[in-house]
Design an enzyme around this catalytic site. Structure first.
Site, short mmCIF file in Angstrom:
data_model
loop_
_atom_site.label_atom_id
_atom_site.label_comp_id
_atom_site.label_asym_id
_atom_site.label_seq_id
_atom_site.Cartn_x
_atom_site.Cartn_y
_atom_site.Cartn_z
CG HIS A 181 -1.84 -1.07 0.86
ND1 HIS A 181 -2.24 -2.11 1.91
CD2 HIS A 181 -3.03 -1.27 0.63
CE1 HIS A 181 -3.16 -2.95 1.94
NE2 HIS A 181 -3.59 -3.00 0.91
CD GLU A 190 -0.46 0.63 4.31
OE1 GLU A 190 -1.80 -0.27 4.76
OE2 GLU A 190 -0.01 -0.82 4.36
CG HIS A 242 1.16 -3.73 5.47
ND1 HIS A 242 -0.48 -3.69 4.02
CD2 HIS A 242 1.49 -5.02 4.68
CE1 HIS A 242 0.36 -4.26 3.14
NE2 HIS A 242 0.27 -5.56 3.20
CD GLU A 264 -1.73 -3.80 9.05
OE1 GLU A 264 -1.93 -4.08 8.46
OE2 GLU A 264 -0.87 -3.02 8.98
#
Ligand SMILES: O=C(O)CCC(=O)N[C@@H](CCC(=O)O)C(=O)O
Ligand SMILES: [Zn+2]
Length: 342
Positions: free
Chosen positions: A70, A73, A166, A230
């Site tokens: 992404h 990010e 991420h 994450e």
């Protein structure tokens, strides 16, 4: 020709080169790191590193580390670029084969999660769907899968791990957490749990079904021990407090150098994903406030979403929501419901 010139042309580093050439098809090129390791640019944003001495690989492993699937990010991208810089400058010696990936250069340039379609829903065969043909992010997902397959084949005798890094859109009651893709019949190895703790990731979500994420591809199709990790909040390039990302930086640096793992000082908190919320289309309603933080908990019986035909209520034990997102296209993930593992 100097190594940087060979790999990055007139740009100063991997990240600048990847941003400057987004959308370009580049020839493969290669060189030698100061420690004698071979470094090959397989494609834009795809670098394969091979140690000079195979016997240095004390942990007998090969690592795939990806960031920027992404494009907005950015902290994991900056961390990975920094770790590569250390190797380019001769700080430390590479012990294990690496495949380093900056996933979505076009979205990185745009500063957006994706340009056309969410690339992290295009893996594990989804990119072959008819409605994704001709879409640049589907072509990139297919190309990344091919590079990962080739890397896994080359190092088939080594233990393969894949960390897809991420950051999250929303605030989170648990800042750092990992998702372990579902593969029938396997359990997460304790050494991987220890690595997550070393990286200051203290929460693990166990997926309940196969998916179309990058980590689900590498887990299901390459047999890798894969995780989506994450690591904090979405921020534009240059606006990250990289002091909040030293855990993953130091843990990956140690793995790259083949140093022994530290003894974990904590234990992981483990959740099970019990429901994937999909946007069902006309009349779909997600009954979650727009500003809710990840890991917000809901009492038994709470209606989380409904549509004209059905609804989802929290079961007999409290559940929490992760990644709530009402803006996704029909058929895509609008959130995950999780429950503490017994
Ligand atoms: O913050 C959000 O809503 C999404 C953050 C993000 O990109 N998460 C990944 C999770 C992938 C997985 O389920 O393994 C994603 O949504 O692609
Ligand atoms: Zn993401």
């Amino acid at each position: 020709m100097a190594l940087r010139q060979q790999l990055f042309g007139n740009q100063g580093d991997w990240l600048e080169h990847t941003l400057a050439h987004a959308g370009d098809t580049l020839p493969e090129t290669e060189g030698r790191l100061p420690d004698g390791s071979r470094i090959r640019r397989r494609a834009l944003g795809v670098l394969e590193l091979t140690p000079a001495r195979a016997e240095a690989n004390a942990n007998q492993e090969a690592l795939i580390v990806s960031a920027g699937v992404h494009g907005n990010e950015t902290a994991p991208i900056e961390v990975l670029n920094g770790l590569l810089e250390e190797l380019l400058e001769g700080h430390g010696s590479l012990a294990c084969p690496l495949l380093l990936i900056l996933g979505n250069p076009a979205a990185m340039v745009a500063g957006t999660r994706f340009v056309d379609v969410n690339m992290n829903r295009l893996f594990h065969g989804a990119h072959r769907r008819a409605d994704y043909q001709g879409r640049p992010e589907a072509a990139r997902a297919r190309a990344l899968e091919d590079h990962c397959r080739a890397f896994a084949r080359t190092h088939s005798g080594l233990a393969l791990s894949h960390y897809d890094l991420h950051t999250a859109i929303r605030p989170s009651h648990r800042e750092k957490f990992a998702l372990y893709p579902f593969v029938s019949g396997r359990q997460v190895p304790s050494a991987q749990c220890d690595f997550l703790l070393e990286a200051e990731v203290e929460t693990l979500l166990l997926q309940h079904k196969e998916g179309t994420t990058f980590s689900s591809f590498s887990a299901s199709e390459l047999g890798a021990e894969s995780f989506t990790i994450e690591l904090g909040k979405v921020r534009p390039f240059g606006q990250n407090d990289l002091g909040r990302f030293t855990g993953i930086r130091d843990a990956l640096r140690r793995r790259f150098r083949g140093a022994p793992a530290p003894r974990p000082a904590r234990t992981l908190t483990v959740f099970e994903v019990v429901h994937e919320i999909l946007n069902t289309g006309e009349g779909f309603q997600l009954h979650i406030p727009d500003d809710v933080a990840n890991f917000t908990e809901y009492a038994p019986g709470t209606v989380i979403w409904d549509d004209p035909d059905t609804c989802y209520r929290v079961g007999e034990r409290p559940e929490a929501i992760v990644f709530p997102n009402r803006e996704v296209p029909v058929g895509q993930r609008a959130g995950l419901m999780i429950r503490a593992r017994d």
